[in-house]
Every structure is written in C-alpha cells, then in structure tokens.
Design a protein around this motif. Structure first.
Motif, PDB file in Angstrom:
ATOM      1  N   ALA A   1      -7.501  -3.474  -2.920  1.00  0.00           N
ATOM      2  CA  ALA A   1      -6.344  -2.756  -2.378  1.00  0.00           C
ATOM      3  C   ALA A   1      -6.453  -1.262  -2.611  1.00  0.00           C
ATOM      4  O   ALA A   1      -5.846  -0.473  -1.880  1.00  0.00           O
ATOM      5  N   GLU A   2      -7.208  -0.847  -3.623  1.00  0.00           N
ATOM      6  CA  GLU A   2      -7.359   0.570  -3.931  1.00  0.00           C
ATOM      7  C   GLU A   2      -8.750   1.028  -3.526  1.00  0.00           C
ATOM      8  O   GLU A   2      -9.745   0.564  -4.070  1.00  0.00           O
TER       9      GLU A   2
ATOM     10  N   TRP B   1      -8.593  -4.713   3.804  1.00  0.00           N
ATOM     11  CA  TRP B   1      -7.600  -5.318   2.914  1.00  0.00           C
ATOM     12  C   TRP B   1      -6.259  -5.445   3.614  1.00  0.00           C
ATOM     13  O   TRP B   1      -5.584  -6.480   3.513  1.00  0.00           O
TER      14      TRP B   1
ATOM     15  N   ALA C   1       0.828  -1.203   0.000  1.00  0.00           N
ATOM     16  CA  ALA C   1       0.000   0.000   0.000  1.00  0.00           C
ATOM     17  C   ALA C   1       0.865   1.256   0.000  1.00  0.00           C
ATOM     18  O   ALA C   1       0.560   2.232  -0.687  1.00  0.00           O
TER      19      ALA C   1
ATOM     20  N   ALA D   1      -4.596   2.996   6.309  1.00  0.00           N
ATOM     21  CA  ALA D   1      -5.485   2.878   5.154  1.00  0.00           C
ATOM     22  C   ALA D   1      -5.899   4.249   4.642  1.00  0.00           C
ATOM     23  O   ALA D   1      -5.932   4.486   3.432  1.00  0.00           O
TER      24      ALA D   1
ATOM     25  N   ASN E   1       2.231   1.644  -3.491  1.00  0.00           N
ATOM     26  CA  ASN E   1       1.153   2.073  -4.387  1.00  0.00           C
ATOM     27  C   ASN E   1       0.817   3.543  -4.216  1.00  0.00           C
ATOM     28  O   ASN E   1       0.370   4.204  -5.158  1.00  0.00           O
TER      29      ASN E   1
ATOM     30  N   THR F   1      -6.310   3.080   0.881  1.00  0.00           N
ATOM     31  CA  THR F   1      -6.734   1.692   0.717  1.00  0.00           C
ATOM     32  C   THR F   1      -7.757   1.410   1.807  1.00  0.00           C
ATOM     33  O   THR F   1      -8.315   2.348   2.380  1.00  0.00           O
TER      34      THR F   1
END
Length: 217
Positions: free
Chosen positions: A70-71, A62, A11, A53, A14, A58
């Motif tokens: 995840a998104e 998850w 995460a 998160a 990302n 995210t």
C-alpha cells in the motif's frame, strides 16, 4: 473484502487527508468525481488509479487489486503534473484541465517542489512581461479560506467555473478583484478555489515526460 474504492479511501487517509473534500481541493480534482470513485459509484480505470496512486504515494496495482504494498516510494519531487494552460486573457483552458484517458502529462523541472504541486503552461503573450510563451508556472498551497488568498498570485477558480491565473485583491468579505500583468482586471467576483504560485520555470528549462519514473526501492 476490500474493494478498489475502499482501498482508495485508505490511501487517502494514509496520505494525511481527513476527508475526500480536502484531498480533492489539494490536488485540484473535481470533488464530485473523486467522491464517486471513493464511494464506489464509479469504477476505477487504470489511468485514474495511476493518478490517485501518484497523489497518495501508493501503487495503482494495490488500488485496483490489493496486491503489493500500500505504501510506494514517493514521486521524485522534480516531477510535476501539467494540468492546464494559461492562454489569451490569462484564462486557464478548462478543456485541457479535464483529464484525458491516458492521464495528465508530467514534466521534469530543474529544482524540487513540494508534494502536491501542479504546473500550468503559458501560451500566448497575455502574461508578458512577467511570463513568456512556453514558461511553466508551478502552483502549490491551496487556500483554506478565501481571505487567506488575499494578495496571492494564484490559479483561481470562480464560482461560475471560470479559471484564471491572477493576483487576488480582496474588496469585501467574500468578493475579490483579479489583477493580471497584461489584461484588464476582473472585478468584484467570488472565488471557489485558489492555489498559490510557488515559482516558474522558463521555456526550454523543463522536459515533457511520457510517464514520470518512480524511484527504485
């Protein structure tokens, strides 16, 4: 099989942060604590997973279980984490800045701010006449180098752990004076971290939220 700490690292990447240090500095987290969560030395409680998160856009579900997407939809940009108070002498209350078990408070403000912005509440009159008690200061943009912060009004953490809201004035290669509006300057100190003031919200123009709502997909 991926574990929660593995998904936390995913995460973070990302979200555009190359390493744990960059992420911790961007959000004002304790770097050692964040690293211990990402390398699996410490487990992720729900409140902590929700914090990460929100930061990495995210879902806590998850991160904790691997279920879901995840998104997640990004936080509304007028929802900001309230992570500290500025009190007498313009000192940031470090005890308040340590996240409570239920997580940091969140506030709704009347205009959008950049991702990663955080808020500090003014208490007392040490920052008058620029700020009144109950005003909110929004901070965003962490200095990538100490010299970049020269001239900023910023939330500042010194190398000895003290935290302030000050204007930064460089006096030598790695030394700075910290100046405020209604308190004596702090002279010739070293800075560990600085986050620039983006703007402020007057008392009565922001709302405390129990939890920030998420946008529907």
């Amino acid at each position: 099989m991926e574990e929660p700490h593995d998904r936390l690292a995913i995460a973070r990447r990302n979200a555009g942060f190359e390493n744990a240090t960059d992420a911790a500095r961007a959000f004002g987290w304790n770097e050692n604590t964040y690293r211990s969560h990402e390398n699996g030395e410490r487990g992720l409680r729900l409140a902590i997973a929700e914090r990460y998160a929100r930061a990495f856009e995210t879902s806590a579900a998850w991160l904790l279980t691997g279920e879901g997407d995840a998104e997640a939809a990004p936080e509304p940009k007028n929802i900001v984490r309230l992570v500290g108070r500025i009190g007498a002498g313009a000192v940031i209350d470090a005890d308040f800045e340590q996240e409570p078990p239920e997580g940091f408070a969140e506030i709704e403000i009347p205009y959008p701010v950049p991702d990663g912005a955080v808020a500090f509440e003014i208490v007392g009159d040490s920052m008058w006449p620029r700020y009144d008690p109950g005003d909110i200061v929004i901070c965003w943009k962490v200095a990538q180098t100490r010299t970049e912060a020269d001239g900023w009004e910023a939330a500042v953490r010194l190398t000895d752990g003290r935290r302030y809201l000050k204007t930064i004035r460089r006096v030598s290669k790695d030394r700075f004076d910290l100046v405020s509006h209604n308190a004596a300057p702090i002279l010739n100190v070293q800075i560990e971290w600085a986050c620039k003031v983006f703007g402020n919200i007057r008392a009565g123009e922001w709302n405390l939220l129990e939890r920030a709502p998420r946008r529907s997909r």
